[in-house]
Design an enzyme around this catalytic site. Structure first.
Site, short mmCIF file in Angstrom:
data_model
loop_
_atom_site.label_atom_id
_atom_site.label_comp_id
_atom_site.label_asym_id
_atom_site.label_seq_id
_atom_site.Cartn_x
_atom_site.Cartn_y
_atom_site.Cartn_z
N LYS A 185 3.83 30.20 3.26
CA LYS A 185 2.96 29.84 2.14
C LYS A 185 1.49 29.93 2.55
N ARG A 232 1.93 1.10 14.82
CA ARG A 232 1.56 0.92 13.42
C ARG A 232 2.08 -0.41 12.91
N ASP A 272 6.24 21.68 -26.64
CA ASP A 272 6.18 20.35 -26.06
C ASP A 272 7.23 20.29 -24.96
N GLU A 311 11.74 13.26 -0.28
CA GLU A 311 10.66 12.61 -1.01
C GLU A 311 9.29 13.12 -0.58
N TYR A 364 8.54 15.97 0.47
CA TYR A 364 8.32 17.30 -0.10
C TYR A 364 8.16 17.22 -1.60
N THR A 400 6.88 27.05 5.46
CA THR A 400 5.56 26.51 5.15
C THR A 400 4.48 27.47 5.62
N HIS A 416 14.93 12.99 11.74
CA HIS A 416 13.76 13.05 12.64
C HIS A 416 12.92 11.78 12.52
N HIS A 417 13.21 10.94 11.54
CA HIS A 417 12.54 9.64 11.48
C HIS A 417 13.27 8.61 12.34
N SER A 454 -1.51 27.31 -5.40
CA SER A 454 -1.15 28.70 -5.66
C SER A 454 -1.72 29.21 -6.97
N SER A 504 12.95 6.41 -14.20
CA SER A 504 11.87 7.18 -14.81
C SER A 504 11.79 8.58 -14.22
N SER A 505 11.86 8.66 -12.88
CA SER A 505 11.76 9.96 -12.22
C SER A 505 12.92 10.87 -12.62
N TRP A 536 7.20 0.09 3.70
CA TRP A 536 7.61 0.79 2.47
C TRP A 536 9.02 1.35 2.62
N HIS A 577 0.84 -1.20 0.00
CA HIS A 577 0.00 0.00 0.00
C HIS A 577 0.88 1.25 0.00
N HIS A 593 13.05 11.90 3.36
CA HIS A 593 12.42 13.16 3.74
C HIS A 593 12.22 14.10 2.56
C1 HEA Z 1 0.86 8.39 -0.55
C2 HEA Z 1 -0.34 8.38 -0.37
C3 HEA Z 1 -1.24 7.53 0.45
C4 HEA Z 1 -2.58 7.49 0.26
C5 HEA Z 1 -3.37 8.27 -0.78
C6 HEA Z 1 -3.10 6.61 1.24
C7 HEA Z 1 -4.47 6.32 1.36
C8 HEA Z 1 -5.01 5.55 2.38
N1 HEA Z 1 -4.34 4.90 3.38
FE1 HEA Z 1 -2.33 4.83 3.59
N2 HEA Z 1 -0.32 4.76 3.81
C9 HEA Z 1 0.62 5.42 3.05
C10 HEA Z 1 0.34 6.33 2.03
C11 HEA Z 1 -0.93 6.62 1.55
N3 HEA Z 1 -2.09 6.09 2.02
C12 HEA Z 1 1.94 5.08 3.48
C13 HEA Z 1 3.24 5.62 2.89
C14 HEA Z 1 1.80 4.17 4.52
C15 HEA Z 1 2.91 3.50 5.34
C16 HEA Z 1 3.16 2.12 4.88
C17 HEA Z 1 4.11 1.42 5.81
O1 HEA Z 1 3.89 1.44 7.02
O2 HEA Z 1 5.09 0.88 5.30
C18 HEA Z 1 0.37 4.00 4.72
C19 HEA Z 1 -0.18 3.18 5.71
C20 HEA Z 1 -1.55 3.09 5.97
C21 HEA Z 1 -2.09 2.44 7.11
C22 HEA Z 1 -1.31 1.80 8.25
C23 HEA Z 1 -1.06 0.39 7.98
C24 HEA Z 1 -0.25 -0.24 9.07
O3 HEA Z 1 0.48 0.46 9.77
O4 HEA Z 1 -0.34 -1.46 9.17
C25 HEA Z 1 -3.46 2.53 7.00
C26 HEA Z 1 -4.41 1.98 7.99
O5 HEA Z 1 -5.50 2.35 8.07
C27 HEA Z 1 -3.74 3.25 5.79
C28 HEA Z 1 -5.01 3.55 5.31
C29 HEA Z 1 -5.26 4.30 4.16
C30 HEA Z 1 -6.59 4.54 3.64
C31 HEA Z 1 -7.87 4.03 4.23
C32 HEA Z 1 -6.42 5.32 2.51
C33 HEA Z 1 -7.53 5.85 1.63
O6 HEA Z 1 -7.39 7.23 1.46
C34 HEA Z 1 -7.55 5.14 0.30
C35 HEA Z 1 -8.75 5.56 -0.50
C36 HEA Z 1 -8.84 4.99 -1.89
C37 HEA Z 1 -9.58 3.92 -2.24
C38 HEA Z 1 -10.34 3.19 -1.22
C39 HEA Z 1 -9.61 3.42 -3.66
C40 HEA Z 1 -10.86 3.66 -4.39
C41 HEA Z 1 -11.87 2.56 -4.31
C42 HEA Z 1 -11.97 1.45 -5.10
C43 HEA Z 1 -10.92 1.09 -6.08
C44 HEA Z 1 -13.10 0.54 -5.09
C45 HEA Z 1 -13.32 -0.28 -3.87
C46 HEA Z 1 -13.98 0.53 -2.82
C47 HEA Z 1 -15.00 0.16 -2.06
C48 HEA Z 1 -15.74 -1.10 -2.28
C49 HEA Z 1 -15.47 1.04 -0.95
N4 HEA Z 1 -2.55 3.57 5.19
C1 HEA Z 2 3.49 15.23 1.93
C2 HEA Z 2 4.14 14.65 2.83
C3 HEA Z 2 4.63 15.20 4.13
C4 HEA Z 2 4.76 16.50 4.56
C5 HEA Z 2 4.48 17.78 3.82
C6 HEA Z 2 5.29 16.42 5.89
C7 HEA Z 2 5.58 17.54 6.66
C8 HEA Z 2 6.19 17.49 7.91
N1 HEA Z 2 6.50 16.36 8.62
FE1 HEA Z 2 6.08 14.44 8.07
N2 HEA Z 2 5.94 12.54 7.41
C9 HEA Z 2 5.48 12.14 6.19
C10 HEA Z 2 5.03 12.95 5.17
C11 HEA Z 2 5.05 14.35 5.22
N3 HEA Z 2 5.43 15.11 6.29
C12 HEA Z 2 5.48 10.71 6.09
C13 HEA Z 2 5.04 9.88 4.89
C14 HEA Z 2 5.99 10.23 7.30
C15 HEA Z 2 6.15 8.79 7.78
C16 HEA Z 2 7.11 7.97 7.05
C17 HEA Z 2 7.12 6.58 7.61
O1 HEA Z 2 7.69 6.38 8.69
O2 HEA Z 2 6.53 5.68 6.98
C18 HEA Z 2 6.29 11.42 8.10
C19 HEA Z 2 6.83 11.36 9.37
C20 HEA Z 2 7.27 12.46 10.07
C21 HEA Z 2 8.06 12.39 11.25
C22 HEA Z 2 8.59 11.12 11.91
C23 HEA Z 2 7.59 10.51 12.80
C24 HEA Z 2 8.03 9.20 13.32
O3 HEA Z 2 8.10 8.23 12.55
O4 HEA Z 2 8.32 9.14 14.52
C25 HEA Z 2 8.28 13.69 11.65
C26 HEA Z 2 9.08 14.08 12.85
O5 HEA Z 2 9.60 15.09 12.95
C27 HEA Z 2 7.63 14.56 10.69
C28 HEA Z 2 7.64 15.94 10.75
C29 HEA Z 2 7.11 16.76 9.75
C30 HEA Z 2 7.18 18.23 9.80
C31 HEA Z 2 7.75 19.06 10.90
C32 HEA Z 2 6.61 18.67 8.63
C33 HEA Z 2 6.50 20.12 8.20
O6 HEA Z 2 6.88 20.27 6.86
C34 HEA Z 2 5.12 20.67 8.41
C35 HEA Z 2 5.10 22.18 8.27
C36 HEA Z 2 3.73 22.77 8.30
C37 HEA Z 2 3.16 23.43 9.33
C38 HEA Z 2 3.84 23.57 10.64
C39 HEA Z 2 1.75 23.97 9.24
C40 HEA Z 2 1.62 25.35 8.64
C41 HEA Z 2 2.39 26.40 9.32
C42 HEA Z 2 1.85 27.51 9.90
C43 HEA Z 2 0.38 27.78 9.88
C44 HEA Z 2 2.78 28.51 10.45
C45 HEA Z 2 2.71 28.76 11.90
C46 HEA Z 2 3.11 27.60 12.68
C47 HEA Z 2 3.97 27.60 13.71
C48 HEA Z 2 4.86 28.70 14.05
C49 HEA Z 2 4.00 26.41 14.62
N4 HEA Z 2 7.02 13.79 9.75
CU LIG Z 3 10.50 13.55 7.30
#
Ligand code: HEA
Ligand code: HEA
Ligand SMILES: [Cu+2]
Ligand code: CUA
Lengths: 365, 533, 286
Positions: free
Chosen positions: B338, B457, B113, B262, B264, B335, B309-310, B275, B176-177, B149, B84, B260
Site C-alpha cells: 500500500k 505502561r 441512501d 480491531e 485494522y 502494508t 503477538h500480544h 487512497s 451498533s457496530s 482497556w 482513555h 487484533h
Molecule cells: C484510539 C486512539 C487514541 C488516541 C487518539 C489517543 C490519544 C492520546 N493518548 Fe492514548 N491510548 C490509547 C488510544 C488513543 N490515545 C489506548 C488504546 C491506550 C491504552 C490504554 C490502556 O493501557 O488500557 C492509550 C494509552 C495512553 C497512555 C498510556 C497510559 C498508561 O499506560 O498509563 C498515554 C500516556 O501518555 C496516552 C496519551 C495520549 C495522548 C496525550 C493523546 C492525545 O493525542 C490526545 C489529544 C486530544 C486532546 C488533548 C483533546 C482536545 C483538547 C481539549 C478537549 C481541551 C483541553 C486541552 C487543553 C487545555 C490543552 N495514551
Molecule cells: C491502527 C492500529 C494498529 C496498527 C495498524 C498496527 C499495526 C501493527 N502492529 Fe500494533 N498495536 C496496536 C495498534 C495497531 N498496530 C495497539 C492498539 C496495540 C496495543 C494494544 C494494547 O496492548 O493495549 C498494538 C500492539 C502491538 C503488538 C504487541 C506489543 C506488546 O504488547 O507487547 C505487536 C507485536 O507484534 C504489534 C505489531 C504490529 C505490526 C507488525 C503491525 C503491522 O500491521 C505494521 C505494518 C506496517 C509496516 C511494516 C510499515 C510499512 C511497510 C513497508 C514500508 C514495507 C517494507 C517493510 C519491511 C519489509 C520491513 N502491535
Molecule cells: Cu495486534
C-alpha cells in the site's frame, strides 16, 4: 538523580546493558531490526520526498499517466517478503533458546501478589529458603513532593532475590490473585505470573551486581509499586547468604504452640498489617469506600474470632470485593498476630480480643 | 477510474418524490433517516468523545509530568488509563469512520441512501447511551473500571459496578457496530449505480467493505468474552478462574482474537481515505488499484491469525510463539504494497499541497514509523523485552493518532467542503497540520526511549530516571491538545458558519460521483441512480 | 401485493422515524438496569424490565411500520435483495458469537485442563488429575456428574431435525400457494420448537437436582450452561420470529414469490438447528 546500575539510566535511550547471553542476543536483534528498518525507511521516504520536491505543480510538472505494472507489484511484494524472512530467521534461534529451561542449577518459584513478590527456592543450593519482597521506598517520598527521592526510587525492595553468578536459574512464576509479570531487563527475561498456573523461564547472569525490574502486568492499584530486585553474587558470597538466610529463617520460625502475650501479638501484628493489609484496608483501618471494606468497626473483626480466622486464612469473595487467602503467604503466628492487632486497634474492642497461633494452626486443618 | 456522468432520469415515477419533507428542528436529528444527517451525528459524537478521551489523556500526562503521586490516587489513575483507551477506541476512532462511511459511501456509489435508513439511525442512537454508561461509571462506588482497556481477567473480576457498566456499554456499542456493518455491506453490494462494478468502486468503499466484514466477524467474539467476564463476576462461572478449571489466559486469547482485527478496523478505512486523497492532489490515477484491493483483503485475512503477538509473555509453547511471530511479520508485506502504491501514485504526478494532501503525506510518513515499531515488536524476543512498556504505547499512538486520526483529519479537509458547502481556511488548515505533526512527535517519540529503557505502561508513578522524557511527552500532549482545540474553534466552526463557497468539485484532480452533486450536498441525492461509465 | 410492485420506488427510503432513538433509550434503560441488578441495587430489576418491555414495544411498532410499507407496495425487488444480504450477514455474526463459546470450550478442554494437570503445575495442584468434567483443582466446587447424550439431548436432536423438515414442507406449501397448509406446517414447527424448550427445561431441572450440575460447577458447568443456554435463547427468538410469520401467513401477507420474512425466519431456524448439532456432538458426546 543518577543512573541506577542494573536499572534505568537517566535519559536512557536504549536497552540496559545486557548481562546474559539471551539479553545480548535480544540487544543485537534489536540493533539489526533498527538498522534494516532505518535503511528501508530512508530509501522509501527518500523516493517520496524526491517526488514531493520535484513533481509539484508549482514547478510546472505535468502528471504522467501510468497507473499500473504487474512486474513492479510483484517485485515490491517479493522483496519485502524476503526481507521479513531474513529478519525472522535469527529471531527464531533466540526464541528456541529462551524456551529451554532444562538442566537448571537452581529453581526458584516466584509468586506475584497484590502488591509484592514472594520467592521460594525449590531446588538446588538454597532450597527451602522462602521470603516476601516488598517495596522499600518510604511512603512519604511517593506522596510528598517536598521529600527528596532516592536514586532507586520505586526500584528498591526490602528482601531482594539472591542468586549465584554463572548458574542457570530457572524461574517458575505463578500468582495468588491476578496476573502479574516478572521481568529483569538486563537478563532479557519477562514472564507473566498467572494465578493457578505455573509458567517458567530462565537466565544465567554473567556479572555480579544488583539488577532491577518492575511488575509489568496491570495488577490493580499498586501495580507501579511492586519492584523486583535481583542480587547476583559470587559463588562464595551466595553460600554465605544461603547460610545466613537459613539461620535467620530458623530464628524467625516461630513455634506455633508457643503462647504469646497480647502486647507481643499486637506489636508483631502491626508489622504484618503494614506490610500486607494496609495497602487495601489502609493504615487507618477505614478501607476505601466501594473498593475495600473497613476493618475499623467491622462486625467480623469485633465478633467471634473463628469467623475472622477463616476469612484471613481462606479469603472471601463478595461480588467484586475479593479478600485474598493468606494461608500460603503468612505463618500461623503472623496470622494470629495480625488478627489480634485488628481486634484491639482503632476503635475496635472485640470481646474475644486475642488469637493464639495454635488456634490458627488448628483452623488450617 | 474514468470520468463519470450523472444522467438525469426523467421523472416517471408514480410515487411522490417528496413524500417526506425535509425535516426541521430537533426531530431532524432524533428521528433522522438521512445518511448525511446521521453521518453528521456520528462525526459530532466522535469528536466529542475525542475531546473527552483527550482530556483523560491530559490528566494522565499531568500526573506523569513528574515522579511521585501529585494529583491522583493510583486507583484513579488506572481508571483514567482504562477509560482513555476505551473511549478513544470505541467512542472516537470507530464512530468517526462510520460517520465518514455514512456521508460518503452513498455519494460515492451513487445510492440514494444507506440500505436500511432506520436501522442506520438506530446504530447511531445506541452510541450516546453507551457513552453515557461509560462516562457515568466514574461516579459509581469504586469508580470506573480500572482493568485496562483490554479488561484482562481476573483483574476485571475484582472491579466494582463500573466494570459492569463498561461491559454493558460495550455490548451496546457492539450491537451498533454490527448493525452499522450490515448496513454498509448491504449498501455497497446492492446499491451501486449501474455500471459501477466492484473493481471500479472508489477505494474508500472497498476498505470499508472489508472493514465491515472484520467488524461482523469479531464484535460478536468480544461480546462473548465480556459476557463470560460478566458471568464470572456475578454468576459463579469459572471461565477465567483456575480454581474451577478455567484459565485467565483464555480471556486473552478470546479478547485478542477480537483485538487484533480491531486495530485494522481502525486503520483500513484510513487507508481508504488516503487512497482517495493522494491521487486527487497528485492529479494522477491511483497506482495499482487492483493490488490495493488485494493488499487490503490480505491484511484483513492475516489479521485473524496473528492475535497472540500480544501474548508472547504469557508463556506459550515455542511453536505457537514462532507461528505468531511469522504470521505477524507477514503483514508488513501487504502494508508495504500500500505504501509503495501511494508513493508510485505521487511519482511524476503534478502535486499541490493543500491541507488534505499534507495530512495524507503526514499519515504515510508517521504511520510507517509506527508500522516499523510494530514489526520490531513482532519479533518475539524483542517483544518479550518490550511488552507492556512505553515502547508499545509509542507504537500504537503512532498508528492510531498519526495513523487513524490524521487520516480522519485529512478526510475532513477533503470532503468537508462537500458537507458544509464552504471552504475551510487554508492557512489555518496548514497551521493545524504542522502543529499536529510537531506536537504529536514531541509527545510520542520520547516514549520509544522510555520503553527501551524499561518504563512499564499503566504506571501512575515511575523511577526518577525516567523524568526527563516524561516531562517532554507531557508538554507535547498539551501542545497537541491545544492544536485540536484550535482545529475546533478556528477551522471547523468557521467553515460551518460560512466562508468561501465551495465549488461542486473543489479539487481539480478529484474523481468520483461525490463531486457531481452540488456543495453542500443536497438533502436527497441520487434518488434515481446515475449511470457510471 | 405483487400487483403494486410496478409502482415501487427504485429504492424506498423511509421518512423520519421515532423508533430508533426510542429503541436506544429503551436499551439504555435495559443495560443500566441490568448493571444495577447484578450489583443488587434496589431499582435494578424494575428498570431492566421496563427497558426490555419498552424495547419490545419499539420493535413491535417498528416492524409494524415495515410491514405496512411492504404491504403498501413500497418495497422493490432491490429491497428484497438488501434483506437477503443483511439476514445472511446477521446470521454470520451470530455464528461468530457462538464461535466464542465453542472456542472457550475447546480451549478449556484441550489446552488449559491438561496444562493444569501437568508436571509443572504439580507445584500448585499436587493431587490434581486433569480430565474433562472434573470439579477443578482447588476442591472448592461441589462434586457433580456430567451430562450424557441420552435420553433428552437425543430426543431434542430429533425434535429439531424434524422441525427443519416441517418448516421446509411449509415453505413448499407457501410457494405452491396453499395458505392453510403453510400455516399448519409452520405451526407444527413452532410446536416442535416449544417441545424442545420444554425438554431443555426438564434437562436443566435434572442437572440441578439429580446431577448437582450447576452454573457454578467449574468450567464444565460454565461452558455447559452458557452454550446450551444461549442456544435455548436463540431457539426462543427463532420461535418468536416464526410465530410472527405465522400470524402474517394467516393475514395473507405473503405471495408465492414474495415472502422474504418467511425465508429469513427459516434461515434463522436452520442456523439454530445447525448450532444444536454442533452442541450435540461437542457438549454431549465428546
Ligand atoms: C484510539 C486512539 C487514541 C488516541 C487518539 C489517543 C490519544 C492520546 N493518548 Fe492514548 N491510548 C490509547 C488510544 C488513543 N490515545 C489506548 C488504546 C491506550 C491504552 C490504554 C490502556 O493501557 O488500557 C492509550 C494509552 C495512553 C497512555 C498510556 C497510559 C498508561 O499506560 O498509563 C498515554 C500516556 O501518555 C496516552 C496519551 C495520549 C495522548 C496525550 C493523546 C492525545 O493525542 C490526545 C489529544 C486530544 C486532546 C488533548 C483533546 C482536545 C483538547 C481539549 C478537549 C481541551 C483541553 C486541552 C487543553 C487545555 C490543552 N495514551
Ligand atoms: C491502527 C492500529 C494498529 C496498527 C495498524 C498496527 C499495526 C501493527 N502492529 Fe500494533 N498495536 C496496536 C495498534 C495497531 N498496530 C495497539 C492498539 C496495540 C496495543 C494494544 C494494547 O496492548 O493495549 C498494538 C500492539 C502491538 C503488538 C504487541 C506489543 C506488546 O504488547 O507487547 C505487536 C507485536 O507484534 C504489534 C505489531 C504490529 C505490526 C507488525 C503491525 C503491522 O500491521 C505494521 C505494518 C506496517 C509496516 C511494516 C510499515 C510499512 C511497510 C513497508 C514500508 C514495507 C517494507 C517493510 C519491511 C519489509 C520491513 N502491535
Ligand atoms: Cu495486534
Ligand atoms: Cu503486579 Cu503489576
Amino acid at each position: 538523580v543518577v543512573d541506577s546500575p542494573g536499572g534505568p539510566k537517566v535519559l536512557g535511550m536504549n536497552f540496559q546493558p545486557p548481562v546474559t547471553e539471551i539479553a545480548q542476543q535480544i540487544y543485537d536483534l534489536h540493533n539489526l531490526m533498527l538498522i534494516i528498518c532505518l535503511v528501508i525507511f530512508l530509501a522509501v521516504f527518500g523516493v517520496m520526498f524526491y517526488s514531493i520536491l520535484k513533481h509539484r505543480k508549482s514547478l510546472g510538472h505535468k502528471s504522467a499517466s501510468f497507473h499500473e505494472s504487474t512486474g513492479v507489484e510483484i517485485a515490491w511484494t517479493v522483496i519485502p517478503f524476503l526481507i521479513v524472512i531474513g529478519m525472522a530467521l535469527p529471531a527464531t534461534k533466540t526464541v528456541v533458546a529462551m524456551k529451554d529451561t532444562s538442566n537448571a542449577d537452581i529453581t526458584i518459584k516466584v509468586t506475584g501478589m497484590q502488591w509484592k513478590w514472594g520467592y521460594d527456592y525449590l531446588n538446588g543450593d538454597g532450597a527451602g529458603i522462602s521470603f516476601l519482597s516488598n517495596l522499600a521506598t518510604p511512603h512519604e517520598q511517593i506522596v510528598d513532593s517536598t521529600k527528596v527521592k532516592d536514586d532507586n526510587y520505586l526500584i528498591e525492595v526490602d528482601n531482594p532475590m539472591v542468586v549465584p553468578v554463572n548458574k542457570k536459574i530457572r524461574i517458575i512464576t505463578t500468582a495468588n490473585d491476578v496476573i502479574h509479570s516478572w521481568t529483569i531487563q538486563a537478563f532479557g527475561v519477562k514472564q507473566d505470573a498467572i494465578p493457578g498456573f505455573v509458567r517458567d523461564t530462565w537466565f544465567k547472569a554473567e556479572k555480579v551486581g544488583v539488577y532491577r525490574g518492575q511488575c509489568v502486568e496491570l495488577c490493580g492499584k499498586d501495580h507501579a509499586f511492586m519492584p523486583i530486585v535481583v542480587n547476583v553474587l559470587s559463588d562464595a558470597d551466595y553460600k554465605t547468604w544461603v547460610d545466613g538466610k537459613k539461620k535467620e529463617m530458623a530464628a524467625q520460625a516461630d513455634d506455633p504452640n508457643k503462647t504469646w502475650t497480647i502486647d507481643e501479638l499486637k506489636q508483631r501484628g502491626e508489622k504484618v498489617y503494614t506490610a500486607n493489609c494496609a495497602a487495601c484496608h489502609q493504615a487507618t483501618g477505614k478501607g476505601v469506600p466501594g473498593a475495600f471494606p473497613p476493618l475499623d468497626g467491622d462486625p467480623v473483626v469485633n465478633g467471634p474470632r473463628a469467623a475472622q480466622i477463616n476469612v484471613v486464612l481462606n479469603g472471601k469473595i463478595d461480588g467484586a470485593l475479593q479478600m485474598p487467602a493468606w494461608k500460603a503467604v503468612l505463618s500461623d503466628t503472623e496470622i494470629a498476630a495480625v488478627i489480634t492487632y485488628t481486634r484491639n486497634n482503632w476503635s475496635n474492642k472485640a470481646q474475644e480480643n486475642i488469637v493464639q497461633p495454635a488456634e490458627v494452626l488448628a483452623a488450617r486443618k | 477510474m474514468s470520468s463519470t456522468t450523472a444522467v438525469d432520469h426523467a421523472h416517471d415515477h408514480s410515487h411522490d418524490d417528496h413524500a417526506h419533507e425535509h425535516p426541521h428542528g430537533w426531530r431532524r436529528w432524533l428521528f433522522a433517516t438521512n445518511h448525511k444527517d446521521i453521518g453528521t451525528l456520528y462525526l459530532w459524537f466522535s469528536f466529542t468523545m475525542l475531546m473527552s478521551g483527550g482530556v483523560l489523556a491530559l490528566l494522565i500526562r499531568t500526573e506523569l509530568f513528574q515522579p511521585g503521586l501529585q494529583f491522583f490516587k493510583p486507583e484513579f489513575f488506572n481508571q483514567l488509563t482504562t477509560m482513555h483507551g476505551l473511549i478513544m477506541v470505541f467512542g472516537a476512532i470507530m464512530p468517526a469512520f462510520v460517520g465518514f462511511a455514512n456521508w460518503m459511501i452513498p455519494l460515492q456509489i451513487g445510492a440514494s441512501d444507506m440500505a436500511f435508513a432506520r436501522m442506520n439511525n438506530f446504530s447511531f442512537w445506541l452510541m450516546p447511551p453507551a457513552a453515557l454508561l461509560l462516562l457515568t461509571s466514574f461516579l459509581v462506588p469504586g469508580g470506573a473500571t480500572a482493568a485496562g482497556w483490554t479488561l484482562y481477567a481476573p483483574l476485571s473480576t475484582q472491579m466494582g459496578p463500573g466494570m459492569d457498566m463498561a461491559i454493558f456499554a460495550i455490548h451496546i456499542m457492539g450491537a451498533s457496530s454490527i448493525m452499522g456493518s450490515i448496513n454498509i455491506i448491504t449498501t455497497i453490494l446492492n446499491m451501486r449505480a449501474p455500471g459501477m462494478t466492484l473493481m471500479k468502486m472508489p477505494m474508500f468503499c472497498w476498505t470499508w467493505l472489508i472493514t465491515a466484514y472484520l467488524l461482523i466477524a469479531v464484535m460478536p467474539v468480544l461480546a462473548g468474552a465480556i459476557t463470560m467476564t460478566l458471568t464470572d463476576r456475578h454468576f459463579g462461572t469459572s471461565f477465567f478462574n483456575a480454581a474451577g478449571g478455567g484459565d485467565p489466559v483464555m480471556y486473552q486469547h478470546i479478547f485478542w482474537f477480537f483485538g487484533h482485527p480491531e486495530v485494522y478496523i481502525m486503520i483500513l478505512p484510513a487507508f481508504g481515505i488516503v487512497s482517495q486523497i493522494i491521487p486527487a492532489f497528485a492529479r494522477k490515477q491511483l497506482f495499482g488499484y487492483a493490488s490495493m484491493v488485494y493488499a487490503t483483503a490480505s491484511i484483513a485475512i492475516l489479521s485473524f491469525i496473528v492475535w497472540a503477538h500480544h501474548m508472547f509473555t504469557t508463556g506459550m509453547p515455542v511453536t505457537a510463539q514462532l507461528f505468531f511471530m511469522y504470521a505477524t511479520m507477514l503483514i508488513a508485506v501487504p502494508t508495504g504494497v500500500k505504501i509503495f502504491n501511494w508513493i508510485a501514485t505521487m511519482w511524476r504526478g503534478s502535486m499541490t499541497f493543500e491541507t488534505p494532501m499534507l495530512f495524507a503525506i503526514g499519515f504515510i510518513f508517521v504511520f510507517t514509523m509506527g508500522g516499523f515499531t510494530g514489526l520490531i515488536l513482532a519479533v518475539t524476543p524483542i517483544d518479550i523485552q518490550m511488552q507492556d512498556t512505553y515502547y508499545v504505547v509509542a507504537h500504537f499512538h503512532y498508528v492510531l493518532v498519526a495513523g487513524s486520526l490524521f487520516a480522519l483529519f485529512a478526510g475532513y479537509y477533503y470532503w468537508g467542503p462537500k458537507w458544509t458547502g464552504f471552504m475551510y481556511n487554508e492557512t489555518r488548515g496548514k497551521i493545524h497540520f504542522w502543529n499536529s505533526l510537531i506536537w504529536f512527535n514531541v509527545t510520542f517519540f520520547p516514549m520509544h526511549f522510555l520503553g527501551l529503557a524499561g518504563m512499564p505502561r499503566r504506571y501512575a508513578d515511575y523511577p526518577a530516571q525516567f523524568t526527563d522524557f516524561n516531562m517532554l511527552a507531557s508538554i507535547g500532549a498539551f501542545g497537541f491538545g491545544l492544536t485540536q482545540v484550535y482545529f475546533l474553534f478556528f477551522v471547523i466552526i468557521p467553515s460551518i458558519k460560512g466562508g468561501k463557497k465551495a465549488a461542486d468539485k473543489p479539487w481539480d484532480g478529484a474523481e468520483g460521483l461525490e463531486w457531481t452533486v452540488p456543495s453542500p450536498a443536497p438533502f436527497h441525492t441520487f434518488e434515481t441512480p446515475p449511470v457510471f461509465k | 401485493m405483487s400487483s403494486q410492485q410496478g409502482s415501487a420506488p427504485y429504492y424506498f427510503v423511509p421518512g423520519p422515524s421515532r423508533w430508533p432513538v426510542l429503541g436506544g433509550l429503551a436499551l439504555l434503560a435495559t443495560m443500566a438496569g441490568a448493571a444495577a441488578w447484578v450489583n443488587s441495587v434496589l431499582w435494578g430489576p424494575e428498570l431492566c424490565v421496563i427497558g426490555i418491555l419498552s424495547f419490545l414495544t419499539v420493535l413491535y411498532k417498528w416492524f409494524g411500520d415495515s410491514i405496512r410499507e411492504s404491504e403498501g407496495g413500497l418495497y422493490s425487488a432491490r429491497i428484497d435483495t438488501s434483506y437477503r444480504w443483511s439476514m445472511s450477514w446477521f446470521i454470520f455474526s451470530e455464528v461468530m458469537f457462538f464461535g466464542a463459546f465453542f472456542g472457550a470450550l475447546f480451549y478449556a478442554r484441550s489446552i488449559s485442563m491438561p496444562w493444569l494437570g501437568d508436571l509443572d503445575n504439580k507445584v500448585l495442584w499436587p493431587d490434581f488429575a486433569a480430565h474433562w468434567g472434573n470439579a477443578g483443582p482447588a476442591g472448592t466446587i461441589e462434586p457433580f456428574s456430567t451430562m450424557g447424550p441420552f435420553p433428552i439431548p437425543t430426543i431434542n436432536t430429533f425434535l429439531l431435525l424434524t422441525s427443519g423438515v416441517t418448516l421446509t414442507i411449509s415453505h413448499h406449501a407457501l410457494r405452491a400457494g396453499h395458505r392453510m397448509k403453510t400455516a399448519a406446517w409452520l405451526f407444527a414447527t413452532i410446536l416442535l420448537g416449544a417441545t424442545f424448550m420444554g425438554f431443555q427445561a426438564a434437562e436443566y431441572m435434572e442437572a440441578y437436582t439429580d446431577f448437582n450440575l450447576k452454573l457454578t460447577s467449574g468450567i464444565y458447568g460454565s461452558t455447559f450452561f452458557l452454550l446450551t443456554g444461549f442456544h435455548g435463547f436463540h431457539v426462543t427468538i427463532g420461535a418468536i420470529m416464526l410465530s410472527v410469520v405465522l400470524y402474517r401467513v394467516l393475514k395473507g401477507h405473503f405471495t408465492p414469490d414474495h415472502h422474504f420474512a418467511f425465508e429469513g425466519a427459516a434461515w434463522y431456524w436452520h442456523f439454530v438447528d445447525v448450532v444444536w448439532l454442533g452442541l450435540y456432538v461437542v457438549v454431549y458426546w465428546l
